[in-house]
Design a protein around this motif. Structure first.
Motif, PDB file in Angstrom:
ATOM      1  N   THR A  59       0.788  -1.229   0.000  1.00 40.01           N
ATOM      2  CA  THR A  59       0.000   0.000   0.000  1.00 40.01           C
ATOM      3  C   THR A  59       0.824   1.285   0.000  1.00 40.01           C
ATOM      4  OG1 THR A  59      -0.081  -0.219   2.397  1.00 40.01           O
ATOM      5  CG2 THR A  59      -1.957  -1.073   1.180  1.00 40.01           C
ATOM      6  N   SER A  60       2.026   1.244   0.541  1.00 41.05           N
ATOM      7  CA  SER A  60       2.847   2.458   0.603  1.00 41.05           C
ATOM      8  C   SER A  60       4.296   2.085   0.878  1.00 41.05           C
ATOM      9  CB  SER A  60       2.352   3.402   1.716  1.00 41.05           C
ATOM     10  OG  SER A  60       2.573   2.815   2.982  1.00 41.05           O
ATOM     11  N   GLY A  61       5.174   3.034   0.695  1.00 35.53           N
ATOM     12  CA  GLY A  61       6.572   2.834   1.052  1.00 35.53           C
ATOM     13  C   GLY A  61       6.714   2.610   2.553  1.00 35.53           C
ATOM     14  N   THR A  62       5.909   3.340   3.314  1.00 35.80           N
ATOM     15  CA  THR A  62       5.954   3.195   4.778  1.00 35.80           C
ATOM     16  C   THR A  62       5.618   1.760   5.184  1.00 35.80           C
ATOM     17  OG1 THR A  62       5.167   5.461   4.923  1.00 35.80           O
ATOM     18  CG2 THR A  62       5.066   4.168   6.933  1.00 35.80           C
ATOM     19  N   MET A  63       4.535   1.219   4.595  1.00 32.52           N
ATOM     20  CA  MET A  63       4.161  -0.149   4.948  1.00 32.52           C
ATOM     21  C   MET A  63       5.189  -1.150   4.422  1.00 32.52           C
ATOM     22  SD  MET A  63       1.874   0.380   7.010  1.00 32.52           S
ATOM     23  CE  MET A  63       1.900  -1.333   7.511  1.00 32.52           C
ATOM     24  N   HIS A 156      17.351  -1.558   2.690  1.00 30.75           N
ATOM     25  CA  HIS A 156      17.660  -0.355   1.934  1.00 30.75           C
ATOM     26  C   HIS A 156      16.355   0.406   1.672  1.00 30.75           C
ATOM     27  CE1 HIS A 156      19.245   1.328  -2.188  1.00 30.75           C
ATOM     28  NE2 HIS A 156      18.966   2.279  -1.317  1.00 30.75           N
ATOM     29  N   ASP A 157      16.224   1.557   2.323  1.00 28.70           N
ATOM     30  CA  ASP A 157      15.089   2.438   2.026  1.00 28.70           C
ATOM     31  C   ASP A 157      15.437   3.205   0.756  1.00 28.70           C
ATOM     32  OD1 ASP A 157      13.208   4.423   1.772  1.00 28.70           O
ATOM     33  OD2 ASP A 157      13.189   4.990   3.888  1.00 28.70           O
ATOM     34  N   SER A 158      14.956   2.647  -0.349  1.00 30.53           N
ATOM     35  CA  SER A 158      15.255   3.198  -1.670  1.00 30.53           C
ATOM     36  C   SER A 158      14.030   3.925  -2.218  1.00 30.53           C
ATOM     37  CB  SER A 158      15.666   2.029  -2.584  1.00 30.53           C
ATOM     38  OG  SER A 158      16.287   2.470  -3.751  1.00 30.53           O
ATOM     39  N   ALA A 159      13.219   4.462  -1.288  1.00 25.86           N
ATOM     40  CA  ALA A 159      11.940   5.082  -1.667  1.00 25.86           C
ATOM     41  C   ALA A 159      12.122   6.187  -2.709  1.00 25.86           C
ATOM     42  CB  ALA A 159      11.253   5.645  -0.432  1.00 25.86           C
ATOM     43  N   GLN A 160      13.253   6.885  -2.624  1.00 20.51           N
ATOM     44  CA  GLN A 160      13.485   8.012  -3.540  1.00 20.51           C
ATOM     45  C   GLN A 160      14.436   7.626  -4.659  1.00 20.51           C
ATOM     46  OE1 GLN A 160      15.026  11.183  -1.103  1.00 20.51           O
ATOM     47  NE2 GLN A 160      13.165  11.288   0.145  1.00 20.51           N
ATOM     48  N   ASN A 161      14.645   6.346  -4.848  1.00 21.02           N
ATOM     49  CA  ASN A 161      15.809   5.942  -5.625  1.00 21.02           C
ATOM     50  C   ASN A 161      15.541   4.853  -6.654  1.00 21.02           C
ATOM     51  OD1 ASN A 161      18.583   5.880  -6.240  1.00 21.02           O
ATOM     52  ND2 ASN A 161      18.866   4.147  -4.866  1.00 21.02           N
ATOM     53  N   PHE A 177      10.620   0.599  -2.168  1.00 24.07           N
ATOM     54  CA  PHE A 177      10.319   1.764  -3.018  1.00 24.07           C
ATOM     55  C   PHE A 177       8.993   2.381  -2.608  1.00 24.07           C
ATOM     56  CE2 PHE A 177      12.531  -1.299  -5.911  1.00 24.07           C
ATOM     57  CZ  PHE A 177      13.730  -0.610  -5.972  1.00 24.07           C
ATOM     58  N   SER A 178       8.792   3.615  -2.998  1.00 26.24           N
ATOM     59  CA  SER A 178       7.507   4.287  -2.771  1.00 26.24           C
ATOM     60  C   SER A 178       6.979   4.812  -4.094  1.00 26.24           C
ATOM     61  CB  SER A 178       7.691   5.456  -1.800  1.00 26.24           C
ATOM     62  OG  SER A 178       6.583   6.345  -1.890  1.00 26.24           O
ATOM     63  N   PHE A 179       5.670   4.734  -4.261  1.00 24.24           N
ATOM     64  CA  PHE A 179       5.033   5.308  -5.457  1.00 24.24           C
ATOM     65  C   PHE A 179       4.065   6.419  -5.064  1.00 24.24           C
ATOM     66  CE2 PHE A 179       5.611   0.643  -6.302  1.00 24.24           C
ATOM     67  CZ  PHE A 179       6.780   0.786  -7.040  1.00 24.24           C
ATOM     68  N   PRO A 182       5.081  12.419  -5.037  1.00 24.91           N
ATOM     69  CA  PRO A 182       6.308  13.131  -5.439  1.00 24.91           C
ATOM     70  C   PRO A 182       7.401  12.218  -6.009  1.00 24.91           C
ATOM     71  CG  PRO A 182       5.907  13.337  -3.057  1.00 24.91           C
ATOM     72  CD  PRO A 182       4.967  12.313  -3.585  1.00 24.91           C
ATOM     73  N   LYS A 183       7.244  10.928  -5.974  1.00 30.48           N
ATOM     74  CA  LYS A 183       8.313  10.042  -6.425  1.00 30.48           C
ATOM     75  C   LYS A 183       8.355  10.001  -7.964  1.00 30.48           C
ATOM     76  CE  LYS A 183       9.307   9.598  -2.188  1.00 30.48           C
ATOM     77  NZ  LYS A 183       8.601   8.978  -1.128  1.00 30.48           N
ATOM     78  N   ILE A 184       9.414   9.428  -8.522  1.00 30.15           N
ATOM     79  CA  ILE A 184       9.638   9.552  -9.976  1.00 30.15           C
ATOM     80  C   ILE A 184       8.530   8.898 -10.793  1.00 30.15           C
ATOM     81  CG2 ILE A 184      11.224   7.565 -10.146  1.00 30.15           C
ATOM     82  CD1 ILE A 184      12.820   9.528 -12.189  1.00 30.15           C
TER      83      ILE A 184
HETATM   84  C1  LIG Z   1       8.430   8.719   0.447  1.00 29.26           C
HETATM   85  C2  LIG Z   1       9.352   8.069   1.408  1.00 29.26           C
HETATM   86  C3  LIG Z   1       8.925   7.062   2.293  1.00 29.26           C
HETATM   87  C4  LIG Z   1       7.495   6.722   2.497  1.00 29.26           C
HETATM   88  O1  LIG Z   1       6.820   6.274   1.386  1.00 29.26           O
HETATM   89  P1  LIG Z   1       5.230   6.446   1.303  1.00 29.26           P
HETATM   90  O2  LIG Z   1       4.889   5.717   0.051  1.00 29.26           O
HETATM   91  O3  LIG Z   1       4.929   7.910   1.239  1.00 29.26           O
HETATM   92  O4  LIG Z   1       4.656   5.801   2.507  1.00 29.26           O
HETATM   93  C5  LIG Z   1       9.878   6.417   3.067  1.00 29.26           C
HETATM   94  N1  LIG Z   1      11.175   6.769   3.012  1.00 29.26           N
HETATM   95  C6  LIG Z   1      11.604   7.738   2.211  1.00 29.26           C
HETATM   96  C7  LIG Z   1      13.062   8.066   2.176  1.00 29.26           C
HETATM   97  C8  LIG Z   1      10.707   8.436   1.392  1.00 29.26           C
HETATM   98  O5  LIG Z   1      11.141   9.427   0.620  1.00 29.26           O
END
Ligand SMILES: *Cc1c(COP(=O)(O)O)cnc(C)c1O
Length: 367
Positions: A59-63, A156-161, A177-179, A182-184
């Motif tokens: 559901t999210s990058g956080t989850m 690896h929190d690659s949410a922005q990467n 990853f996060s979608f 604001p992500k790419i």
């Molecule tokens: C965006 C982001 C998250 C969270 O992702 P969501 O999809 O908004 O929950 C986590 N870590 C980093 C570094 C982010 O930029």
């Protein structure tokens, strides 16, 4: 100098006809909308792009972060090393599991200082969450060696990467990853975990589906909840993935356009990572780590129809981390008080970028 009379946002998601038509076609197909074939197809595209064996969307990058901690059986009071400079979701995922975030200062590459991490490892340390903030990552071999030496998991929190996370660039037990918008690429909300570890992948799939092997079978051999995706998000994600290569190239061009104009400004610093690097946002840092100038610049840009955003404050300074408020992370403190994200959408035109640069140079009287 040309003037622009509409507002240029710091960031915006970008969907167009392909997403609209694909959603329309999908809805006519009569599927259940919940995750199914389209989700698998989206996961496969992410595997192909990243060169990873498994992808589990959620559901999210956080989850995705929470799930990755669940997958390694994180326990109350386990310690997790996390950089002090990151989006709040990173330490909050640790807090969610009632484990203990241990903040680590950054170095001048703006990512976790391996030296500081070394000092903070204890018997209770279970894992490191490394954040490739703004697509930057450095000293990876040192990081991997450190995790090996102390038998730690590496998440690896690659949410922005996603943009740099290709075949040769993967590391760690799991990457997320996060979608989010604001992500790419975006699916509205959404996240993913990639891994080459069969056991972790299997467990993650159960965790997101009530701990069962598959839908319709009510035998639960893991603890799980419901963090499933939807096929309608996957349909959007598939179209977004098709645009990823183009966006990566455009983003590199955008960085170079900004860099050509702004790197000669004596009042700010732009931190180049390496020649192949594709940033997520365009970031600048006001020299002498001067917060007031940074804030004045943001105000001035706004007056000129330009959106910008101060970089994240240090996590340890946030109210939810009250216990940590008085601690000192000198490098994080100085870089975060002087950093500003400039307009960074792949939708930006060259004219808009020139306009933003001109205004910044005007602000500093260097035009
Ligand atoms: C965006 C982001 C998250 C969270 O992702 P969501 O999809 O908004 O929950 C986590 N870590 C980093 C570094 C982010 O930029």
């Amino acid at each position: 100098m040309s003037n622009i009379h509409y507002f240029i946002p710091q960031m915006e998601p970008w969907f167009d006809n392909e997403e609209t038509s694909a959603c329309y076609e999908y809805m006519k197909s009569g599927y259940f909308v919940t995750e199914f074939h389209k989700t698998k197809e989206f996961e496969k595209m992410i595997c192909d792009f990243t060169g990873m064996k498994h992808c589990i969307v959620t559901t999210s990058g956080t989850m995705a972060l929470v799930m990755s901690l669940m997958a390694i059986d994180i326990d109350i009071d386990d310690e997790v090393l996390v950089p002090d400079f990151t989006m709040i979701a990173t330490p909050n995922s640790i807090k969610m599991m009632k484990a203990k975030p241990v903040f680590i200062d950054i170095d001048d590459t703006l990512t976790m200082s391996i030296d500081d991490a070394k000092k903070k490892i204890t018997d209770k340390t279970k894992t490191i969450i490394y954040v490739s903030l703004n697509g930057r990552y450095n000293n990876i071999q040192e990081l991997i060696d450190l995790c090996k030496e102390y038998n730690l998991y590496l998440i690896h929190d690659s949410a922005q990467n996603l943009q740099n996370h290709t075949q040769n660039n993967s590391f760690g037990d799991m990457s997320i990853f996060s979608f989010s918008p604001p992500k790419i690429i975006s699916t509205g909300n959404g996240g993913a975990i990639v891994t080459n570890n069969d056991q972790l992948a299997n467990k993650l799939r159960k965790i997101k589906d009530f701990g069962r092997e598959k839908g319709g079978i009510d035998i639960h051999d893991e603890f799980g909840l419901n963090f499933k995706f939807t096929d309608i998000q996957a349909v959007i994600g598939i179209e977004q993935m098709k645009k990823l290569e183009w966006r990566i190239n455009r983003m590199k061009e955008i960085w170079n356009l900004y860099y050509d104009k702004l790197s000669k400004c004596s009042k700010i610093t732009m931190i180049y990572n390496n020649a192949n690097w594709c940033p997520w946002f365009i970031d600048i840092f006001v020299n002498n780590f001067d917060k007031k100038t940074r804030d004045d610049l943001q105000y001035y840009l706004k007056e000129n129809n330009i959106g910008s955003r101060p970089v994240y404050p240090p996590c340890h300074s946030q109210k939810v981390y009250k216990k940590y408020n008085n601690m000192s992370f000198p490098n994080t403190d100085k870089w975060t008080r002087s950093g500003l994200w400039l307009p960074s959408s792949t939708k930006l035109t060259d004219e808009e970028i020139n306009y933003v640069c001109d205004k910044i140079l005007c602000f500093f009287n260097e035009k």
